[in-house]
Design a protein around this motif. Sequence first.
Motif, PDB file in Angstrom:
ATOM      1  N   ILE A  44      67.421  23.446  13.469  1.00  0.00           N
ATOM      2  CA  ILE A  44      67.339  22.196  12.722  1.00  0.00           C
ATOM      3  C   ILE A  44      67.288  21.027  13.683  1.00  0.00           C
ATOM      4  O   ILE A  44      68.031  20.974  14.661  1.00  0.00           O
ATOM      5  N   GLY A  45      66.401  20.099  13.381  1.00  0.00           N
ATOM      6  CA  GLY A  45      66.298  18.900  14.186  1.00  0.00           C
ATOM      7  C   GLY A  45      66.340  17.660  13.327  1.00  0.00           C
ATOM      8  O   GLY A  45      65.968  17.687  12.152  1.00  0.00           O
ATOM      9  N   TRP A  46      66.823  16.601  13.910  1.00  0.00           N
ATOM     10  CA  TRP A  46      66.768  15.274  13.283  1.00  0.00           C
ATOM     11  C   TRP A  46      65.809  14.409  14.100  1.00  0.00           C
ATOM     12  O   TRP A  46      65.891  14.387  15.343  1.00  0.00           O
ATOM     13  N   PHE A  47      64.973  13.697  13.383  1.00  0.00           N
ATOM     14  CA  PHE A  47      63.953  12.854  13.995  1.00  0.00           C
ATOM     15  C   PHE A  47      64.001  11.480  13.342  1.00  0.00           C
ATOM     16  O   PHE A  47      64.578  11.315  12.265  1.00  0.00           O
ATOM     17  N   ARG A  48      63.361  10.531  13.973  1.00  0.00           N
ATOM     18  CA  ARG A  48      63.251   9.211  13.365  1.00  0.00           C
ATOM     19  C   ARG A  48      61.910   8.598  13.704  1.00  0.00           C
ATOM     20  O   ARG A  48      61.297   8.927  14.725  1.00  0.00           O
ATOM     21  N   GLN A  49      61.485   7.709  12.831  1.00  0.00           N
ATOM     22  CA  GLN A  49      60.225   7.002  13.060  1.00  0.00           C
ATOM     23  C   GLN A  49      60.389   5.556  12.630  1.00  0.00           C
ATOM     24  O   GLN A  49      60.637   5.270  11.454  1.00  0.00           O
ATOM     25  N   ALA A  50      60.266   4.679  13.601  1.00  0.00           N
ATOM     26  CA  ALA A  50      60.326   3.244  13.340  1.00  0.00           C
ATOM     27  C   ALA A  50      58.920   2.741  13.039  1.00  0.00           C
ATOM     28  O   ALA A  50      57.934   3.357  13.445  1.00  0.00           O
ATOM     29  N   PRO A  51      58.803   1.614  12.352  1.00  0.00           N
ATOM     30  CA  PRO A  51      57.473   1.070  12.027  1.00  0.00           C
ATOM     31  C   PRO A  51      56.630   0.868  13.278  1.00  0.00           C
ATOM     32  O   PRO A  51      57.098   0.285  14.269  1.00  0.00           O
ATOM     33  N   GLY A  52      55.419   1.381  13.246  1.00  0.00           N
ATOM     34  CA  GLY A  52      54.506   1.209  14.357  1.00  0.00           C
ATOM     35  C   GLY A  52      54.757   2.107  15.547  1.00  0.00           C
ATOM     36  O   GLY A  52      54.085   1.973  16.573  1.00  0.00           O
ATOM     37  N   LYS A  53      55.725   3.014  15.416  1.00  0.00           N
ATOM     38  CA  LYS A  53      56.056   3.907  16.534  1.00  0.00           C
ATOM     39  C   LYS A  53      55.859   5.358  16.126  1.00  0.00           C
ATOM     40  O   LYS A  53      55.829   5.690  14.948  1.00  0.00           O
TER      41      LYS A  53
END
Length: 126
Positions: free
Chosen positions: A34-43
């Motif tokens: 299991i992994g946690w990821f994130r995505q910010a606007p424009g990235k």
Amino acid sequence: QVQLVESGGGLVQAGGSLRLACTASGRTFSNYGIGWFRQAPGKEREGVAALRWDALITYYADSVKGRFTITTDNAKNTVDLLINSLKPEDTAVYYCAASRIRRTIASIRVEDYDYWGRGTQVTVSS
């Protein structure tokens, strides 16, 4: 196949804490990394934390070490991401993902994951 649902996001002030939860349906977590990821606007989407299938190995991105903790909640059958000392730059949509093929390692590479949730928004105000 496993379906994943994230919860626990919200608006929080800088310095605060959040606990995000990843819930699986269809299968249990026991056969998946299991992994946690994130995505910010424009990235691009980036990995922040990962847990090997047996929960004995974790891995963190350098940018979150010491502030993020990935852990299991066996009572709730969730994989949680504890976030402390939140910063405005932590603002992003956070996703959990499951890997069957790479379950023997704790990977934070997006390409190692097969199943994804829809994400939960975390917004940190300064």
